[in-house]
Enzyme design. Structure first.
Site, PDB file in Angstrom:
ATOM      1  N   ASP A  48     -19.007 -11.692   5.248  1.00 30.00           N
ATOM      2  CA  ASP A  48     -18.634 -13.014   5.735  1.00 30.00           C
ATOM      3  C   ASP A  48     -19.885 -13.575   6.418  1.00 30.00           C
ATOM      4  OD1 ASP A  48     -17.147 -15.259   6.357  1.00 30.00           O
ATOM      5  OD2 ASP A  48     -15.522 -14.177   7.341  1.00 30.00           O
TER       6      ASP A  48
ATOM      7  N   HIS B  86     -14.856 -16.517  13.989  1.00 28.75           N
ATOM      8  CA  HIS B  86     -15.998 -17.419  14.145  1.00 28.75           C
ATOM      9  C   HIS B  86     -16.525 -17.382  15.578  1.00 28.75           C
ATOM     10  CE1 HIS B  86     -13.988 -19.083  10.558  1.00 28.75           C
ATOM     11  NE2 HIS B  86     -15.205 -19.439  10.193  1.00 28.75           N
TER      12      HIS B  86
END
Length: 330
Positions: A248, A181
């Site tokens: 993702d 992230h």
């Protein structure tokens, strides 16, 4: 069936804005994904799911991350509160396979009750000593065979609950020592070690949808798997996954450059769909334009997903819960 835009989008809040409705009608993304900001109560979630699907001319899959533990968008009273998967597996011991089946069948029943029909699981990344804490207790174990077995139990439980599986993170995120992230993890191990990580994905290569890993596998390529043609060929040809592959979240900081460039590079590498999660309207417009309509092979895979929507078996959640409680009690 007309071509879908090669995207799955989130939305901003508890109901759609006029701009979001217009945008989704024009663009026709393949699916949608919900987060905590989108959920309040059961009636509201059902209404939002209906609203999203009404914007497109197909029964769009609506995804959520309902792994249990830290990554769980629906909490009580909307859904069961679960311990992290790794903790749950360890507590279940020799009964882990059946326990995971029951846990995710219950989860699927709870999701379908509010209109959600796809869960971003099973996660079959193989944990190791150096796995970053953001991922480690979300894994199912440290053995490739055990992870594959438990991943199959998860997928079977969700299918019997009427929910699609999204296999993640292809081809394996377990060796990441950074949080994707925030940073781009690089995996320095040799090909033989990587094959260990790839094995559970090969074992579950028949699942309908999969999600890429934003990782660099240095023994194979210098690009993150999501934007690497070489890694996407490996996923298709060696791992043998022919389901619909989504990225993702394209806005994660593991990837660099403008969102349009990331999206275009993902499609060019061989991803079928770009996943964009944060609901930022300007970003969604950018991603939709760069992703474009699905290519012919991607469209075929998407239509196959829709044609193979799981049909729930008739079973009572309380019955499942009672069995699971007895099993965990020994």
């Amino acid at each position: 069936m007309s071509r879908f835009n090669a995207t799955i989008f989130g939305c901003e809040g508890l109901e759609l804005t006029a701009d979001e409705k217009s945008f989704f009608r024009d663009v026709k993304p393949f699916g949608f994904i919900l987060f905590g900001r989108n959920v309040d109560n059961a009636e509201q979630i059902r209404a939002l799911c209906d609203e999203l699907r009404s914007c497109v001319d197909h029964d769009a899959p609506i995804l959520i991350d309902q792994e249990g533990g830290r990554v769980q968008r629906l909490r009580p009273p909307l859904a069961t509160e679960w311990t992290p998967p790794l903790d749950f597996v360890m507590a279940a011991g020799e009964q882990a396979e059946r326990a995971m089946y029951l846990r995710y069948c219950i989860t699927a029943k709870e999701l379908r009750a509010v209109g959600v029909d796809a869960n971003c699981a099973p996660l079959v990344d193989v944990a190791c000593a150096d796995t970053h804490p953001f991922l480690k207790n979300r894994c199912y174990g440290t053995s490739q065979d055990a992870v594959a077995t438990l991943g199959r139990a998860v997928a079977n439980g969700m299918a019997d609950g009427g929910v699609y599986s999204v296999l993640k993170h292809i081809p394996g995120h377990g060796r990441a020592q950074a949080d994707s992230h925030k940073d781009l993890p690089r995996v320095p191990v040799n090909r033989a070690e990587l094959d260990r990580d790839f094995a559970p994905f090969h074992a579950l290569n028949d699942l309908p949808m999969g999600m890429t890993a934003h990782l660099v596998y240095e023994a194979l390529d210098d690009l993150p798997a999501t934007t690497s043609p070489k890694m996407m060929r490996l996923i298709r040809e060696e791992i043998g996954f022919d389901g619909l592959i989504m990225t993702d979240d394209i806005s994660m900081q593991a990837l660099s450059g403008p969102l349009a460039d990331r999206s275009a590079a993902s499609i060019a590498a061989g991803c079928d769909v770009v996943l964009h999660c944060n609901g930022n309207f300007a970003e969604m417009q950018e991603v939709a334009a760069a992703s474009g309509d699905m290519q012919e092979t991607a469209q075929r895979r998407a239509e196959t997903v829709l044609a193979q929507r799981p049909q729930a078996v008739k079973v009572d959640i309380q019955t499942l819960s009672d069995e699971l409680e007895a099993l965990l009690a020994g």
